[in-house]
Write a protein that holds these residues in place. Structure first.
Motif, mmCIF file in Angstrom:
data_model
loop_
_atom_site.group_PDB
_atom_site.id
_atom_site.type_symbol
_atom_site.label_atom_id
_atom_site.label_comp_id
_atom_site.label_asym_id
_atom_site.label_seq_id
_atom_site.Cartn_x
_atom_site.Cartn_y
_atom_site.Cartn_z
ATOM 1 N N ARG A 130 0.826 -1.199 -0.155
ATOM 2 C CA ARG A 130 0.147 0.051 -0.149
ATOM 3 C C ARG A 130 0.904 1.072 -0.043
ATOM 4 N N VAL A 189 -0.494 5.618 -4.095
ATOM 5 C CA VAL A 189 -2.050 6.127 -3.934
ATOM 6 C C VAL A 189 -2.277 6.446 -5.464
ATOM 7 N N ARG A 208 -5.080 3.252 -2.016
ATOM 8 C CA ARG A 208 -3.592 2.735 -1.809
ATOM 9 C C ARG A 208 -3.534 1.574 -2.566
#
Length: 190
Positions: A156, A159, A164
């Motif tokens: 993650r 973005v 994410r």
């Protein structure tokens, strides 16, 4: 700070000018580019103008970035872009894309290799990092052809369109590029 220009065989890498705004807008409409590059959606002419004027001209002048437009040295055809986000610790993060009609011609590996060589010599960088959203196989192939060591996957870490996503990460050290490392290198299991 002026980046100047770089000759890389049949490619020439030069600074962006305001005359490139229309081309950036056109290329940024490409669905493949929009799939993996953090671009506004819909992508408007004002976004292309911001990229060229603020990021590729102003941030280059301040030394925060290095941005190059790759073009055919003979014809002047615009083919792609390679940029470096400069960090304070003698490192940078590379990013690149190629116009749809120029893909498959070796533009990205040649341009990225030339810009990395320039950055190690002219900006005295010690490390250049590459990151891409997991699944961006084309970007990964380019990084591997240039000699980036694939270090792993970060959870993650990026973005994309407000969500994410996992990222692949790799790095290139100055002595690796100088040694002519153009073959894929990968760590076990990645």
């Amino acid at each position: 700070m002026d980046n100047g220009s770089i000759r890389a065989g049949w490619l020439s890498l030069r600074a962006f000018t305001v005359a490139d705004v229309g081309w950036v807008f056109e290329v940024s409409q490409d669905p493949a580019l929009q799939q993996f590059v953090q671009l506004p959606s819909p992508y408007l002419m004002e976004h292309a103008r911001f990229f060229v004027e603020c990021l590729a001209i102003e941030k280059v002048a301040s030394g925060e970035r290095a941005e190059f437009l790759a073009e055919d040295a003979e014809t002047g055809e615009r083919l792609g872009r390679v940029g470096l986000g400069m960090n304070a610790n003698a490192s940078a993060e590379v990013g690149y894309w190629v116009a749809p009609g120029a893909r498959g011609r070796g533009v990205a590996p040649s341009a990225v290799r030339a810009v990395c060589r320039w950055a190690f010599a002219e900006r005295q960088l010690e490390l250049i990092e590459w990151r891409a959203e997991v699944g961006n196989e084309a970007s990964r192939r380019v990084a591997q052809k240039v000699g980036f060591l694939m270090e792993g996957q970060l959870r993650r870490r990026l973005v994309h369109r407000g969500e994410r996503v996992d990222a692949w990460i790799g790095s290139l050290l100055k002595d690796e590029l100088e040694a002519g490392s153009e073959q894929s290198r990968s760590s076990a299991g990645h």
